[in-house]
Design a protein around this motif. Sequence first.
Motif, PDB file in Angstrom:
ATOM      1  N   ALA A  28       0.840  -1.201   0.000  1.00 26.60           N
ATOM      2  CA  ALA A  28       0.000   0.000   0.000  1.00 26.60           C
ATOM      3  C   ALA A  28       0.876   1.253   0.000  1.00 26.60           C
ATOM      4  N   CYS A  29       0.815   2.003  -1.072  1.00 24.87           N
ATOM      5  CA  CYS A  29       0.191   1.768  -2.366  1.00 24.87           C
ATOM      6  C   CYS A  29       1.291   1.783  -3.425  1.00 24.87           C
ATOM      7  N   VAL A  30       1.011   1.231  -4.587  1.00 26.09           N
ATOM      8  CA  VAL A  30       1.986   1.199  -5.661  1.00 26.09           C
ATOM      9  C   VAL A  30       1.370   1.823  -6.906  1.00 26.09           C
ATOM     10  N   GLU A  31       2.191   2.513  -7.692  1.00 25.72           N
ATOM     11  CA  GLU A  31       1.700   3.151  -8.908  1.00 25.72           C
ATOM     12  C   GLU A  31       1.679   2.155 -10.061  1.00 25.72           C
ATOM     13  N   SER A  32       0.607   2.204 -10.836  1.00 29.56           N
ATOM     14  CA  SER A  32       0.502   1.358 -12.018  1.00 29.56           C
ATOM     15  C   SER A  32       1.302   1.982 -13.151  1.00 29.56           C
ATOM     16  N   GLU A  33       2.461   1.433 -13.396  1.00 28.91           N
ATOM     17  CA  GLU A  33       3.264   1.851 -14.536  1.00 28.91           C
ATOM     18  C   GLU A  33       4.016   0.637 -15.053  1.00 28.91           C
ATOM     19  N   GLY A  34       4.328   0.656 -16.342  1.00 27.40           N
ATOM     20  CA  GLY A  34       4.950  -0.517 -16.928  1.00 27.40           C
ATOM     21  C   GLY A  34       4.004  -1.704 -16.846  1.00 27.40           C
ATOM     22  N   ASN A  35       4.513  -2.840 -16.382  1.00 27.35           N
ATOM     23  CA  ASN A  35       3.684  -4.048 -16.291  1.00 27.35           C
ATOM     24  C   ASN A  35       3.399  -4.454 -14.845  1.00 27.35           C
ATOM     25  N   ILE A  36       3.396  -3.471 -13.943  1.00 25.02           N
ATOM     26  CA  ILE A  36       3.154  -3.743 -12.524  1.00 25.02           C
ATOM     27  C   ILE A  36       1.830  -4.473 -12.303  1.00 25.02           C
ATOM     28  N   VAL A  37       0.751  -4.000 -12.941  1.00 27.95           N
ATOM     29  CA  VAL A  37      -0.571  -4.600 -12.722  1.00 27.95           C
ATOM     30  C   VAL A  37      -0.575  -6.075 -13.106  1.00 27.95           C
ATOM     31  N   ARG A  38       0.151  -6.420 -14.139  1.00 25.86           N
ATOM     32  CA  ARG A  38       0.224  -7.826 -14.555  1.00 25.86           C
ATOM     33  C   ARG A  38       1.113  -8.641 -13.622  1.00 25.86           C
ATOM     34  N   LEU A  39       2.200  -8.060 -13.173  1.00 27.31           N
ATOM     35  CA  LEU A  39       3.158  -8.803 -12.359  1.00 27.31           C
ATOM     36  C   LEU A  39       2.678  -9.064 -10.936  1.00 27.31           C
ATOM     37  N   VAL A  40       1.807  -8.206 -10.397  1.00 27.74           N
ATOM     38  CA  VAL A  40       1.379  -8.405  -9.010  1.00 27.74           C
ATOM     39  C   VAL A  40       0.591  -9.699  -8.829  1.00 27.74           C
ATOM     40  N   ARG A  41       0.130 -10.302  -9.923  1.00 22.00           N
ATOM     41  CA  ARG A  41      -0.605 -11.563  -9.791  1.00 22.00           C
ATOM     42  C   ARG A  41       0.282 -12.678  -9.235  1.00 22.00           C
ATOM     43  N   ASN A  42       1.599 -12.490  -9.307  1.00 21.79           N
ATOM     44  CA  ASN A  42       2.526 -13.481  -8.761  1.00 21.79           C
ATOM     45  C   ASN A  42       2.681 -13.365  -7.253  1.00 21.79           C
ATOM     46  N   MET A  43       2.141 -12.296  -6.673  1.00 22.25           N
ATOM     47  CA  MET A  43       2.256 -12.075  -5.228  1.00 22.25           C
ATOM     48  C   MET A  43       1.012 -12.663  -4.560  1.00 22.25           C
ATOM     49  N   THR A  44       0.960 -13.959  -4.508  1.00 22.99           N
ATOM     50  CA  THR A  44      -0.258 -14.670  -4.113  1.00 22.99           C
ATOM     51  C   THR A  44      -0.550 -14.629  -2.614  1.00 22.99           C
TER      52      THR A  44
END
Length: 226
Positions: free
Chosen positions: A136-152
Amino acid sequence: MSKLRTFFFFLTGTFSLSFSKAFLSGLKLLRVLDLEKVPITKLPDEAVYLFNLRYLNLRRTPIKELPKSIGRLRNLQTLDIKDTNIEALPRGISKLINLRHLIMYRYTGVHRGFRYINETKAPSNVCKLKKLQVLACVESEGNIVRLVRNMTQLTRIGITNVKERDETDLRVSIQKMKLLSFLSLIVSDEEEFLRINALPSPPSSPSKSYLGWQTGTGSTLVLFTS
């Protein structure tokens, strides 16, 4: 003092950075370091050698950046830089392999019960922190939104600067986070259209949502919370 495990700093007078450096260098067993509200603009170099440190609180300090060597704190579990002047994390953050809680936003105002927040920029390798539970909180830039799915292991996450094109990645990422109970999204501007109904509720929370409008910045705030 060399066996001290917990240190809370309460400022009652002037603060000497040279004193803090000398003091920290002798605390090799320290697990908790709380410097909240201490008027420092940088973390003393000696702090990154506190190998046993589990909790580091820099909240509400005027600190401007974290050292590039922050990754030396391999046992750190909580890093709190809320309401500081830190605008971006160093790439070394990914070496904090045991980190559970990363709190790094700033409140900038309140309107009709909703708080405006500014995020801290994070490198894409922050998603290597597989044990992270709170982001909390991170900015959506690059491919962050896609990569956070690995943080299960995430139970709470906030993402700012969200754009319409992130919708598909958001949907997949949310579905992957089986333990998620709190989600905060702020779109980049009022021109962005995010289909709320297209996003799944966090898996571990009831179907309860809140939608607000940050009129001061033209940003939409969406909250799903248990």
